[in-house]
Design an enzyme around this catalytic site. Structure first.
Site, PDB file in Angstrom:
ATOM      1  N   CYS A 198      -0.743   6.652   9.561  1.00 56.61           N
ATOM      2  CA  CYS A 198       0.456   5.918   9.959  1.00 56.61           C
ATOM      3  C   CYS A 198       0.117   4.702  10.787  1.00 56.61           C
ATOM      4  O   CYS A 198      -0.698   4.756  11.695  1.00 56.61           O
ATOM      5  CB  CYS A 198       1.340   6.813  10.798  1.00 56.61           C
ATOM      6  SG  CYS A 198       2.374   7.811   9.786  1.00 56.61           S
ATOM      7  N   GLU A 222       0.828  -1.193   0.000  1.00 57.27           N
ATOM      8  CA  GLU A 222       0.000   0.000   0.000  1.00 57.27           C
ATOM      9  C   GLU A 222       0.871   1.254   0.000  1.00 57.27           C
ATOM     10  O   GLU A 222       1.970   1.255   0.559  1.00 57.27           O
ATOM     11  CB  GLU A 222      -0.901   0.012   1.236  1.00 57.27           C
ATOM     12  CG  GLU A 222      -1.997  -1.033   1.131  1.00 57.27           C
ATOM     13  CD  GLU A 222      -2.892  -1.066   2.361  1.00 57.27           C
ATOM     14  OE1 GLU A 222      -4.099  -1.225   2.168  1.00 57.27           O
ATOM     15  OE2 GLU A 222      -2.396  -0.938   3.481  1.00 57.27           O
ATOM     16  N   CYS A 224       6.561  -6.462   8.035  1.00 60.44           N
ATOM     17  CA  CYS A 224       7.711  -5.903   8.756  1.00 60.44           C
ATOM     18  C   CYS A 224       8.126  -6.888   9.830  1.00 60.44           C
ATOM     19  O   CYS A 224       7.286  -7.483  10.499  1.00 60.44           O
ATOM     20  CB  CYS A 224       7.338  -4.560   9.389  1.00 60.44           C
ATOM     21  SG  CYS A 224       8.721  -3.804  10.268  1.00 60.44           S
ATOM     22  N   CYS A 242       3.560   8.598   0.583  1.00 59.34           N
ATOM     23  CA  CYS A 242       4.077   7.728   1.637  1.00 59.34           C
ATOM     24  C   CYS A 242       4.270   6.349   1.009  1.00 59.34           C
ATOM     25  O   CYS A 242       3.313   5.741   0.531  1.00 59.34           O
ATOM     26  CB  CYS A 242       3.045   7.706   2.771  1.00 59.34           C
ATOM     27  SG  CYS A 242       3.431   6.517   4.052  1.00 59.34           S
ATOM     28  N   CYS A 274       1.426  -1.606  15.870  1.00 57.49           N
ATOM     29  CA  CYS A 274       1.449  -1.273  14.438  1.00 57.49           C
ATOM     30  C   CYS A 274       0.827  -2.384  13.589  1.00 57.49           C
ATOM     31  O   CYS A 274       1.131  -3.559  13.765  1.00 57.49           O
ATOM     32  CB  CYS A 274       2.901  -1.039  14.026  1.00 57.49           C
ATOM     33  SG  CYS A 274       3.109  -0.814  12.257  1.00 57.49           S
ATOM     34  N   CYS A 315       6.473  -4.142  16.122  1.00 57.62           N
ATOM     35  CA  CYS A 315       6.044  -3.190  17.152  1.00 57.62           C
ATOM     36  C   CYS A 315       4.598  -3.518  17.523  1.00 57.62           C
ATOM     37  O   CYS A 315       3.780  -3.814  16.659  1.00 57.62           O
ATOM     38  CB  CYS A 315       6.165  -1.758  16.637  1.00 57.62           C
ATOM     39  SG  CYS A 315       7.849  -1.363  16.170  1.00 57.62           S
TER      40      CYS A 315
HETATM   41  N1  SAH Z   1       9.290   1.142  10.127  1.00 52.50           N
HETATM   42  C1  SAH Z   1       9.477   2.545  10.060  1.00 52.50           C
HETATM   43  C2  SAH Z   1       8.656   3.152   8.953  1.00 52.50           C
HETATM   44  C3  SAH Z   1       7.162   3.006   9.142  1.00 52.50           C
HETATM   45  S1  SAH Z   1       6.608   4.560   9.527  1.00 52.50           S
HETATM   46  C4  SAH Z   1       9.189   3.170  11.394  1.00 52.50           C
HETATM   47  O1  SAH Z   1       8.667   2.496  12.254  1.00 52.50           O
HETATM   48  O2  SAH Z   1       9.551   4.330  11.582  1.00 52.50           O
HETATM   49  C5  SAH Z   1       5.130   4.304  10.269  1.00 52.50           C
HETATM   50  C6  SAH Z   1       4.991   5.317  11.407  1.00 52.50           C
HETATM   51  O3  SAH Z   1       3.709   5.144  11.986  1.00 52.50           O
HETATM   52  C7  SAH Z   1       5.994   5.066  12.517  1.00 52.50           C
HETATM   53  O4  SAH Z   1       6.366   6.250  13.169  1.00 52.50           O
HETATM   54  C8  SAH Z   1       5.173   4.194  13.431  1.00 52.50           C
HETATM   55  O5  SAH Z   1       5.711   4.104  14.689  1.00 52.50           O
HETATM   56  C9  SAH Z   1       3.850   4.885  13.364  1.00 52.50           C
HETATM   57  N2  SAH Z   1       2.735   4.043  13.781  1.00 52.50           N
HETATM   58  C10 SAH Z   1       2.655   2.698  13.778  1.00 52.50           C
HETATM   59  N3  SAH Z   1       1.456   2.295  14.232  1.00 52.50           N
HETATM   60  C11 SAH Z   1       0.758   3.424  14.518  1.00 52.50           C
HETATM   61  C12 SAH Z   1      -0.548   3.671  14.996  1.00 52.50           C
HETATM   62  N4  SAH Z   1      -1.383   2.683  15.232  1.00 52.50           N
HETATM   63  N5  SAH Z   1      -0.929   4.960  15.193  1.00 52.50           N
HETATM   64  C13 SAH Z   1      -0.093   5.977  14.888  1.00 52.50           C
HETATM   65  N6  SAH Z   1       1.137   5.807  14.406  1.00 52.50           N
HETATM   66  C14 SAH Z   1       1.569   4.540  14.228  1.00 52.50           C
HETATM   67 FE1  SF4 Z   2       7.712  -2.122  11.469  1.00 55.30          FE
HETATM   68 FE2  SF4 Z   2       5.472  -0.856  12.186  1.00 55.30          FE
HETATM   69 FE3  SF4 Z   2       7.505  -1.082  13.887  1.00 55.30          FE
HETATM   70 FE4  SF4 Z   2       7.760   0.527  11.758  1.00 55.30          FE
HETATM   71  S1  SF4 Z   2       6.309   0.787  13.458  1.00 55.30           S
HETATM   72  S2  SF4 Z   2       9.267  -0.948  12.533  1.00 55.30           S
HETATM   73  S3  SF4 Z   2       6.554  -0.622  10.267  1.00 55.30           S
HETATM   74  S4  SF4 Z   2       6.312  -2.781  13.065  1.00 55.30           S
END
Ligand code: SAH
Ligand code: SF4
Length: 362
Positions: free
Chosen positions: A343, A94, A122, A115, A129, A126
């Site tokens: 995000c 996406e 991934c 984006c 996420c 996390c």
């Molecule tokens: N893996 C990289 C790039 C992905 S960016 C990273 O983690 O930075 C995606 C962004 O959205 C990151 O800052 C992540 O922490 C944030 N994110 C993930 N889940 C989210 C959520 N449920 N609500 C808001 N931000 C979120």
């Molecule tokens: Fe991966 Fe989501 Fe963590 Fe970014 S925030 S490193 S996309 S699991």
């Protein structure tokens, strides 16, 4: 049958070399580069200033598009668009097109931000996420990263001028393909997007940060911090056990010394996890030590995950602590929340199966 390699990831220099190996003069590579990047040719047949034998040989050896858009979703405000692309091996990724108004009195100009995703799924897992929930499938090739930009420009009918690596995946865990894609993105004869208009977001991959610093271009860096102490961060980001703050902070200090830009610390506010006000004090101290700015993101709910967004009043109180410590801070009210394009909400709802025609959902 394996998919043909895609020419999108061949730099003008690599095309010159390729065609020289086939006995062609350098001007043929210039013509080919123009067909790919200026005219955005989608087939070799249309490249009518190239000799027919060359066109045939190219068509038998390479593709021009590594993905196909199969679904487009519009947010209710009508501005943010999320699209799903099918890759050659049946996986999908996406990407999100986000217009951002840059207005001065009377003179509104729109910048188009894209984006992009860097991996299918991934591996970093996390806990908050949607991409992490999926687990890791594979890295995207450089052509698949570039293909998202080309597809977005075709959908939007205009050029993308700002790029954020904040889609699915951890870009710094796919370093070789990321660097190859960046070369093309910045190349004046290819996408010609300046380093200053590119933001890489990382969850804190320390060796990756080192390599990106060695790449030595004024790219912007965003760090998904989400915890200003190891216990809070490790609870929601397993990556922190591998590279704890004692390693991440010095890596960011090194980055700061080599880069002219402020680092952005991304901090999602999750109720009862990291949004308590004493955590704001720790975050302020950490940001001040890095001369970083902070971007607060009230948590976007993810189906199947237990986390909650704090009240708006609480988010503001958290923000005020940072302001009191004179830390530059923004609070991001996300666009595209209603289409799960904000995000951390990128996740594949469709899995492999029969490819559909692009659909417009609004
Ligand atoms: N893996 C990289 C790039 C992905 S960016 C990273 O983690 O930075 C995606 C962004 O959205 C990151 O800052 C992540 O922490 C944030 N994110 C993930 N889940 C989210 C959520 N449920 N609500 C808001 N931000 C979120
Ligand atoms: Fe991966 Fe989501 Fe963590 Fe970014 S925030 S490193 S996309 S699991």
């Amino acid at each position: 049958m394996d998919a043909l390699p895609c020419l999108l990831e061949y730099s003008p220099e690599a095309l010159t070399e390729l065609l020289a190996g086939w006995g062609h003069k350098p001007y043929r590579a210039t013509q080919l580069t123009e067909w790919i990047w200026k005219h955005r040719a989608t087939d070799f047949e249309s490249m009518n200033n190239l000799p027919p034998e060359l066109r045939q040989r190219l068509a038998a050896s390479f593709s021009l598009r590594p993905l196909r858009v199969i679904e487009v979703n519009h947010s209710t405000s009508g501005t943010t668009r999320k699209f799903l692309s099918r890759l050659e091996d049946g996986h999908s990724v996406e990407s999100v097109i986000i217009p951002a108004a840059q207005g001065q009195a009377g003179a509104q100009s729109e910048r188009l931000t894209l984006c992009v995703s860097s991996q299918v799924g991934c591996a970093f897992g996390c806990k908050f996420c949607a991409s992490g929930l999926l687990g890791f499938t594979r890295n995207l090739t450089a052509a698949e990263i570039l293909g998202q930009i080309v597809a977005a420009e075709e959908l939007a009918g205009e050029r993308i001028d700002n790029l954020v690596f904040m889609g699915m995946g951890e870009p710094l865990a796919n370093m070789d393909n990321l660097l190859k894609a960046l070369e093309q993105i910045m190349h004046p004869k290819v996408l010609n997007i300046g380093a200053r208009h590119i933001t890489i977001s990382t969850s804190g991959n320390v060796p990756g940060l080192q390599r990106l610093a060695e790449f030595n271009r004024p790219i912007r860096l965003a760090v998904s911090l989400h915890g200003a102490s190891d216990d809070v961060r490790s609870r929601i980001m397993p990556v922190n056990k591998k590279w704890p703050l004692s390693q991440l902070i010095p890596a960011l200090q090194r980055w700061r010394r080599s880069s002219k830009h402020l680092i952005t610390l991304e901090y999602i506010l999750i109720q009862d996890v990291n949004a308590m006000l004493p955590e704001a004090e720790k975050l302020a101290a950490l940001a001040a030590s890095l001369h970083a700015k902070v971007n607060l993101i009230p948590y976007n709910t993810v189906e199947g995950l237990p986390w909650q967004r704090p009240t708006e009043e609480h988010c503001r109180a958290f923000c005020r602590v940072l302001i009191r410590h004179r830390v530059p801070v923004t609070m991001r009210y996300e666009k595209g929340h209603d289409i799960n394009a904000a995000c951390g909400q990128l996740r594949l709802r469709r899995e492999t199966g029969a490819a559909a025609e692009p659909q417009q959902r609004g």
